[in-house]
Structures are given as structure tokens and as C-alpha cells.
Scaffold this active site. Structure first.
Site, PDB file in Angstrom:
ATOM      1  N   PHE A   1      -8.746 -53.269  14.746  1.00  0.00           N
ATOM      2  CA  PHE A   1      -8.455 -52.246  15.753  1.00  0.00           C
ATOM      3  C   PHE A   1      -9.334 -50.995  15.611  1.00  0.00           C
ATOM      4  O   PHE A   1      -9.143 -50.012  16.314  1.00  0.00           O
ATOM      5  CB  PHE A   1      -6.973 -51.839  15.686  1.00  0.00           C
ATOM      6  CG  PHE A   1      -6.523 -51.337  14.326  1.00  0.00           C
ATOM      7  CD1 PHE A   1      -6.735 -50.019  13.934  1.00  0.00           C
ATOM      8  CD2 PHE A   1      -5.883 -52.180  13.441  1.00  0.00           C
ATOM      9  CE1 PHE A   1      -6.325 -49.548  12.705  1.00  0.00           C
ATOM     10  CE2 PHE A   1      -5.461 -51.726  12.187  1.00  0.00           C
ATOM     11  CZ  PHE A   1      -5.696 -50.395  11.829  1.00  0.00           C
TER      12      PHE A   1
ATOM     13  N   THR B   1       4.613 -46.486  12.053  1.00  0.00           N
ATOM     14  CA  THR B   1       3.361 -46.491  12.824  1.00  0.00           C
ATOM     15  C   THR B   1       3.559 -47.150  14.187  1.00  0.00           C
ATOM     16  O   THR B   1       3.074 -46.651  15.205  1.00  0.00           O
ATOM     17  CB  THR B   1       2.265 -47.261  12.041  1.00  0.00           C
ATOM     18  OG1 THR B   1       2.149 -46.665  10.746  1.00  0.00           O
ATOM     19  CG2 THR B   1       0.932 -47.198  12.753  1.00  0.00           C
TER      20      THR B   1
ATOM     21  N   ARG C   1       7.763 -40.432  16.729  1.00  0.00           N
ATOM     22  CA  ARG C   1       7.135 -41.593  17.377  1.00  0.00           C
ATOM     23  C   ARG C   1       8.142 -42.345  18.248  1.00  0.00           C
ATOM     24  O   ARG C   1       7.784 -42.839  19.324  1.00  0.00           O
ATOM     25  CB  ARG C   1       6.505 -42.510  16.332  1.00  0.00           C
ATOM     26  CG  ARG C   1       5.168 -41.960  15.836  1.00  0.00           C
ATOM     27  CD  ARG C   1       4.642 -42.765  14.682  1.00  0.00           C
ATOM     28  NE  ARG C   1       3.280 -42.405  14.303  1.00  0.00           N
ATOM     29  CZ  ARG C   1       2.782 -42.640  13.102  1.00  0.00           C
ATOM     30  NH1 ARG C   1       3.519 -43.211  12.166  1.00  0.00           N
ATOM     31  NH2 ARG C   1       1.539 -42.291  12.819  1.00  0.00           N
TER      32      ARG C   1
ATOM     33  N   LYS D   1      -1.959 -36.715  18.980  1.00  0.00           N
ATOM     34  CA  LYS D   1      -3.017 -37.566  19.532  1.00  0.00           C
ATOM     35  C   LYS D   1      -3.205 -37.356  21.044  1.00  0.00           C
ATOM     36  O   LYS D   1      -2.349 -36.771  21.704  1.00  0.00           O
ATOM     37  CB  LYS D   1      -2.707 -39.028  19.193  1.00  0.00           C
ATOM     38  CG  LYS D   1      -2.704 -39.278  17.670  1.00  0.00           C
ATOM     39  CD  LYS D   1      -2.618 -40.756  17.358  1.00  0.00           C
ATOM     40  CE  LYS D   1      -2.648 -40.969  15.851  1.00  0.00           C
ATOM     41  NZ  LYS D   1      -2.708 -42.403  15.503  1.00  0.00           N
TER      42      LYS D   1
ATOM     43  N   ASN E   1       0.213 -43.692  19.343  1.00  0.00           N
ATOM     44  CA  ASN E   1       1.485 -43.451  18.658  1.00  0.00           C
ATOM     45  C   ASN E   1       1.769 -41.972  18.408  1.00  0.00           C
ATOM     46  O   ASN E   1       2.417 -41.610  17.435  1.00  0.00           O
ATOM     47  CB  ASN E   1       1.585 -44.296  17.376  1.00  0.00           C
ATOM     48  CG  ASN E   1       0.549 -43.939  16.341  1.00  0.00           C
ATOM     49  OD1 ASN E   1      -0.340 -43.129  16.606  1.00  0.00           O
ATOM     50  ND2 ASN E   1       0.656 -44.520  15.166  1.00  0.00           N
TER      51      ASN E   1
ATOM     52  N   TYR F   1     -11.669 -41.891  10.366  1.00  0.00           N
ATOM     53  CA  TYR F   1     -10.933 -43.141  10.164  1.00  0.00           C
ATOM     54  C   TYR F   1     -11.781 -44.201   9.448  1.00  0.00           C
ATOM     55  O   TYR F   1     -11.473 -45.394   9.550  1.00  0.00           O
ATOM     56  CB  TYR F   1     -10.440 -43.685  11.499  1.00  0.00           C
ATOM     57  CG  TYR F   1      -9.179 -43.000  12.024  1.00  0.00           C
ATOM     58  CD1 TYR F   1      -7.963 -43.134  11.355  1.00  0.00           C
ATOM     59  CD2 TYR F   1      -9.201 -42.234  13.188  1.00  0.00           C
ATOM     60  CE1 TYR F   1      -6.804 -42.534  11.823  1.00  0.00           C
ATOM     61  CE2 TYR F   1      -8.039 -41.626  13.668  1.00  0.00           C
ATOM     62  CZ  TYR F   1      -6.846 -41.787  12.976  1.00  0.00           C
ATOM     63  OH  TYR F   1      -5.697 -41.192  13.448  1.00  0.00           O
TER      64      TYR F   1
ATOM     65  N   GLU G   1      -8.259 -34.982   4.461  1.00  0.00           N
ATOM     66  CA  GLU G   1      -8.157 -34.825   5.915  1.00  0.00           C
ATOM     67  C   GLU G   1      -8.099 -33.358   6.322  1.00  0.00           C
ATOM     68  O   GLU G   1      -8.693 -32.960   7.327  1.00  0.00           O
ATOM     69  CB  GLU G   1      -6.931 -35.593   6.417  1.00  0.00           C
ATOM     70  CG  GLU G   1      -7.095 -37.098   6.250  1.00  0.00           C
ATOM     71  CD  GLU G   1      -5.843 -37.917   6.509  1.00  0.00           C
ATOM     72  OE1 GLU G   1      -5.912 -39.137   6.363  1.00  0.00           O
ATOM     73  OE2 GLU G   1      -4.797 -37.324   6.867  1.00  0.00           O
TER      74      GLU G   1
ATOM     75  N   ARG H   1       6.240 -38.166   6.959  1.00  0.00           N
ATOM     76  CA  ARG H   1       6.249 -39.573   7.389  1.00  0.00           C
ATOM     77  C   ARG H   1       7.642 -40.002   7.854  1.00  0.00           C
ATOM     78  O   ARG H   1       7.778 -40.785   8.782  1.00  0.00           O
ATOM     79  CB  ARG H   1       5.688 -40.470   6.288  1.00  0.00           C
ATOM     80  CG  ARG H   1       4.167 -40.256   6.157  1.00  0.00           C
ATOM     81  CD  ARG H   1       3.569 -41.004   5.003  1.00  0.00           C
ATOM     82  NE  ARG H   1       3.457 -42.424   5.243  1.00  0.00           N
ATOM     83  CZ  ARG H   1       2.477 -43.007   5.941  1.00  0.00           C
ATOM     84  NH1 ARG H   1       1.542 -42.276   6.507  1.00  0.00           N
ATOM     85  NH2 ARG H   1       2.431 -44.309   6.070  1.00  0.00           N
TER      86      ARG H   1
ATOM     87  N   HIS I   1      -0.550 -38.491  14.016  1.00  0.00           N
ATOM     88  CA  HIS I   1      -1.042 -39.012  12.738  1.00  0.00           C
ATOM     89  C   HIS I   1      -0.375 -38.217  11.622  1.00  0.00           C
ATOM     90  O   HIS I   1      -0.111 -37.026  11.781  1.00  0.00           O
ATOM     91  CB  HIS I   1      -2.568 -38.823  12.656  1.00  0.00           C
ATOM     92  CG  HIS I   1      -3.106 -39.029  11.269  1.00  0.00           C
ATOM     93  ND1 HIS I   1      -3.336 -40.272  10.739  1.00  0.00           N
ATOM     94  CD2 HIS I   1      -3.412 -38.140  10.287  1.00  0.00           C
ATOM     95  CE1 HIS I   1      -3.786 -40.149   9.502  1.00  0.00           C
ATOM     96  NE2 HIS I   1      -3.841 -38.860   9.200  1.00  0.00           N
TER      97      HIS I   1
HETATM   98  P1  CMP Z   1      -2.543 -43.338  12.143  1.00  0.00           P
HETATM   99  O1  CMP Z   1      -1.380 -42.871  11.347  1.00  0.00           O
HETATM  100  O2  CMP Z   1      -3.325 -42.298  12.867  1.00  0.00           O
HETATM  101  O3  CMP Z   1      -3.537 -44.154  11.197  1.00  0.00           O
HETATM  102  C1  CMP Z   1      -4.355 -45.203  11.666  1.00  0.00           C
HETATM  103  C2  CMP Z   1      -4.058 -45.569  13.069  1.00  0.00           C
HETATM  104  O4  CMP Z   1      -4.530 -46.829  13.487  1.00  0.00           O
HETATM  105  C3  CMP Z   1      -2.562 -45.655  13.278  1.00  0.00           C
HETATM  106  O5  CMP Z   1      -1.990 -44.385  13.226  1.00  0.00           O
HETATM  107  C4  CMP Z   1      -2.467 -46.358  14.608  1.00  0.00           C
HETATM  108  O6  CMP Z   1      -2.588 -45.479  15.701  1.00  0.00           O
HETATM  109  C5  CMP Z   1      -3.699 -47.233  14.560  1.00  0.00           C
HETATM  110  N1  CMP Z   1      -3.314 -48.620  14.344  1.00  0.00           N
HETATM  111  C6  CMP Z   1      -2.762 -49.146  13.246  1.00  0.00           C
HETATM  112  N2  CMP Z   1      -2.556 -50.470  13.408  1.00  0.00           N
HETATM  113  C7  CMP Z   1      -2.988 -50.769  14.653  1.00  0.00           C
HETATM  114  C8  CMP Z   1      -3.036 -51.960  15.403  1.00  0.00           C
HETATM  115  N3  CMP Z   1      -2.595 -53.106  14.908  1.00  0.00           N
HETATM  116  N4  CMP Z   1      -3.550 -51.905  16.645  1.00  0.00           N
HETATM  117  C9  CMP Z   1      -4.014 -50.730  17.137  1.00  0.00           C
HETATM  118  N5  CMP Z   1      -4.000 -49.551  16.471  1.00  0.00           N
HETATM  119  C10 CMP Z   1      -3.479 -49.579  15.244  1.00  0.00           C
END
Ligand code: CMP
Length: 147
Positions: free
Chosen positions: A67, A101, A112, A19, A122, A59, A136, A95, A125
Site C-alpha cells: 500500500f 488503524t 478513527r 490526514k 483513517n 513513510y 517524526e 493510540r 496518524h
Molecule cells: P498510519 O498510522 O498513518 O501509518 C501508516 C499508514 O498506512 C496507516 O496509518 C494507514 O493509513 C496506512 N495503511 C496501513 N495498512 C494499509 C492497508 N492495508 N491499505 C492501505 N493503507 C494502509
């Protein structure tokens, strides 16, 4: 153009993005190194700056989440590095490698835990299912970009 990508292994792929904050911090090389050291093979790789509409499309599954707009703004704020990765049990093993996450909950030693700044920023992805890995991967890469 003919690709030498092996379609028999398609169920063992996952899709990742390094990211924007991790690319900006010059952590992409270290993250890719960890991924390769964990046994993943890079099938496809590119650096790309997603437009807001491309990020929104990627997304779209999170459209109803509070969010969502923050996520779109962030993911289109700078270049990302997208990759298709191959390994047995690619989705679940990846994962485990990246951790939870929310980096506060990520196991020590995960990507992470070591590189993420926050839940939104984070670092990486990872696809959450074989089906989404295919979707994807297809979103970002044509057949002749996979080897
Ligand atoms: P990712 O695995 O890319 O998939 C969806 C993304 O949404 C996740 O990683 C986070 O970066 C983001 N995300 C998930 N929950 C939240 C949250 N509560 N606030 C902000 N970003 C979020």
C-alpha cells in the site's frame, strides 16, 4: 531564537497528523478538541501540504508494503495538520484515543471510529513508539516551533 520547550518532557511526546480527508471534511477542529480534552498539550502545530517526496520520506519505513504508493499519493493529495502532543504515556494513550488503524476495528468513541473513512483514509496518524515520535516530530518541526 530561544524556545521555551521543556526538553525534560521529551520522552512524553507523540506526533500526529490530521490526514487530508479529515482536513477537507472540516473535522480538524473537532479532532484537536478531542485531543485536548483527553489531556494532551499541543507543543507544536502547523498546516502543511506535503510533496510526494516528503510523504515518501516520512513513510519510508513502509517502502516494501503493497500500500506504500497509495499511502504516498493520498498523504500528498491535500494539506494535513501536523502536531506534537505532550502527556504522560503520550504514545500509548494517544493510540488508545485514536483506535485501531482499520476503522472497522476501532473501538466506539475513538477518533478513527468516528472520523475515519477507511484503512487508507483513517483520519489521523499516531506515532508507534517513543523513538519514532522523536523522529517524526523532528521531521516536521524545528526547535523554535515548539512551545
Ligand atoms: P498510519 O498510522 O498513518 O501509518 C501508516 C499508514 O498506512 C496507516 O496509518 C494507514 O493509513 C496506512 N495503511 C496501513 N495498512 C494499509 C492497508 N492495508 N491499505 C492501505 N493503507 C494502509
Amino acid at each position: 531564537m530561544q524556545s521555551n520547550f521543556n526538553y525534560k518532557t521529551m520522552s512524553n511526546i507523540t506526533f500526529t497528523m490530521v490526514k487530508p480527508e479529515a482536513v477537507e471534511a472540516k473535522n480538524a477542529g473537532a479532532i484537536l478538541n478531542r485531543i485536548e480534552n483527553a489531556g494532551f498539550r499541543i507543543v507544536a502545530l502547523k498546516k502543511v501540504h506535503l510533496s510526494a517526496s516528503r510523504a515518501a520520506e516520512f513513510y519510508a519505513v513502509h517502502k516494501q508494503k503493497p500500500f506504500y504508493q497509495e499511502l504516498i499519493d493520498y498523504m500528498s493529495s491535500g494539506p494535513i495538520i501536523a502536531a506534537i502532543l505532550e502527556k504522560e504515556n503520550a504514545v500509548s494513550d494517544f493510540r488508545k484515543l485514536i483506535g485501531a488503524t482499520n476503522p472497522e476495528n476501532a473501538e466506539p468513541g475513538t477518533i478513527r471510529a468516528d472520523f475515519a473513512e477507511s484503512m487508507a483514509k483513517n483520519a489521523v496518524h499516531g506515532s508507534d513508539s517513543d523513538e519514532n515520535a522523536q523522529i517524526e516530530a523532528d521531521f516536521h518541526f524545528s526547535v523554535d516551533e515548539r512551545f
